[in-house]
Design an enzyme around this catalytic site. Structure first.
Site, short mmCIF file in Angstrom:
data_model
loop_
_atom_site.label_atom_id
_atom_site.label_comp_id
_atom_site.label_asym_id
_atom_site.label_seq_id
_atom_site.Cartn_x
_atom_site.Cartn_y
_atom_site.Cartn_z
N LYS A 69 0.81 -1.22 0.00
CA LYS A 69 0.00 0.00 0.00
C LYS A 69 0.84 1.27 0.00
O LYS A 69 0.61 2.17 -0.77
CB LYS A 69 -0.82 0.08 1.30
CG LYS A 69 -2.14 -0.55 1.31
CD LYS A 69 -2.98 -0.12 2.51
CE LYS A 69 -2.31 -0.01 3.85
NZ LYS A 69 -1.89 -1.24 4.48
N ARG A 86 -9.23 2.25 9.20
CA ARG A 86 -8.90 0.88 9.58
C ARG A 86 -10.02 0.24 10.39
O ARG A 86 -9.92 -0.93 10.73
CB ARG A 86 -7.63 0.89 10.43
CG ARG A 86 -6.35 0.52 9.68
CD ARG A 86 -5.25 0.58 10.71
NE ARG A 86 -4.04 -0.13 10.41
CZ ARG A 86 -2.99 0.41 9.81
NH1 ARG A 86 -3.03 1.63 9.35
NH2 ARG A 86 -1.88 -0.30 9.67
N ARG A 119 11.19 -6.90 5.24
CA ARG A 119 11.09 -5.48 4.85
C ARG A 119 12.06 -4.62 5.66
O ARG A 119 12.03 -4.63 6.88
CB ARG A 119 9.66 -4.98 5.08
CG ARG A 119 9.52 -3.48 4.86
CD ARG A 119 8.09 -3.07 4.70
NE ARG A 119 7.36 -3.01 5.96
CZ ARG A 119 6.09 -2.63 6.06
NH1 ARG A 119 5.42 -2.30 4.98
NH2 ARG A 119 5.50 -2.61 7.22
N ARG A 134 11.52 -2.06 10.84
CA ARG A 134 10.58 -1.37 11.70
C ARG A 134 10.37 -2.18 12.97
O ARG A 134 10.38 -3.41 12.94
CB ARG A 134 9.24 -1.24 10.96
CG ARG A 134 9.12 0.05 10.20
CD ARG A 134 7.92 0.07 9.31
NE ARG A 134 6.66 -0.24 10.01
CZ ARG A 134 5.46 -0.08 9.45
NH1 ARG A 134 5.36 0.39 8.24
NH2 ARG A 134 4.37 -0.38 10.11
N ARG A 174 -0.56 -8.00 13.95
CA ARG A 174 -1.11 -6.98 13.04
C ARG A 174 -2.07 -7.61 12.03
O ARG A 174 -3.09 -7.02 11.68
CB ARG A 174 0.03 -6.24 12.33
CG ARG A 174 0.77 -5.30 13.28
CD ARG A 174 2.09 -4.84 12.71
NE ARG A 174 1.96 -4.06 11.50
CZ ARG A 174 2.91 -3.95 10.58
NH1 ARG A 174 4.06 -4.59 10.73
NH2 ARG A 174 2.71 -3.20 9.53
#
Ligand code: AMP
Length: 221
Positions: free
Chosen positions: A15, A90, A127, A159, A170
């Site tokens: 996204k 969300r 990532r 992260r 998540r």
């Protein structure tokens, strides 16, 4: 007509990258609630202090706080010609609040980038993000991230919420709170779903076509 886009999809669907590219191409701001919160954490503001622990366990910051942030941001002049929302809404409560914020403005175009869960875990655990400019390393290059950023040469790191157990949380939170949003939006004529399990450039092409098609429909062309 303003191009008011909501970019949806699970964590790791791409996204953020797609929203960046689309917003830059159309010269409209990308508004990422995750980026706004991470900035606040880095700056040590009161918002940041409240959000930090919630974010690190993979949970959602309260609707009230997030809705206030977005209402203020969408009221700024640069959002009048359009925007791309990344990471908001969300929850159904956030989507309802967004509809109220948008009353009297051009309709929302909502795109969902769909990717199966196991592909997401693989992508997110590999990532890496630049600490200087925020660029993502290509998730396709799993496991062997470059030490420095391809864009600015800054140091790359993971992260805090991209550890596997946090990622699983998540994804659970996404399934519980955010997936119901697809039902909230699906019936709208300006809703489009995209296959996010293809290479990023193919996703980008599909997104461009879907958003333009939905916007044309909204204009009645
Ligand atoms: P993201 O970068 O969009 O994955 O967001 C990172 C984290 O920020 C999320 O896991 C949440 O803790 C928080 N966050 C971002 N956007 C929202 C939102 N719309 N509602 C609640 N929490 C959010």
């Amino acid at each position: 007509m303003a191009l008011n886009v909501v970019m949806m999809g699970p964590p790791g669907a791409g996204k953020g990258t797609q929203a960046d590219r689309f917003a830059a191409g159309r010269q409209i701001p990308k508004i990422s609630t995750g980026d706004i919160l991470r900035e606040a954490v880095k700056a040590g503001t009161e918002l940041g202090l409240r959000a930090k622990a919630v974010m690190e366990r993979g949970d959602l910051v309260s609707d009230e706080i997030i809705i206030g942030i977005v209402r203020e941001r969408l009221g700024r002049p640069d959002a009048a010609r359009g925007f791309v929302l990344d990471g908001f809404p969300r929850t159904v409560a956030q989507a309802e609040a967004l509809d109220v914020i948008m009353s009297g403005r051009d309709p929302l175009v909502v795109v969902d980038i769909a990717v199966p869960d196991e592909a997401l875990v693989r992508r997110l655990t590999s990532r890496w993000v630049c600490r200087a400019c925020g660029a993502n390393a290509d998730p396709g290059q799993a496991g062997v991230p470059a030490a420095t950023c391809a864009r600015c040469g800054g140091p790359m790191s993971q992260r805090a919420d991209d550890r596997e157990e946090v990622i699983r949380e998540r994804l659970r939170v996404y399934a519980r709170d955010t997936r119901p949003l697809l039902d909230y939006y699906r019936a709208r004529p300006t809703f489009r779903a995209i296959d996010g399990a293809q290479p990023a450039d193919r996703v980008a092409t599909a997104l461009d076509a879907a958003i333009d098609d939905a916007a044309r429909g909204a204009r009645g062309a």
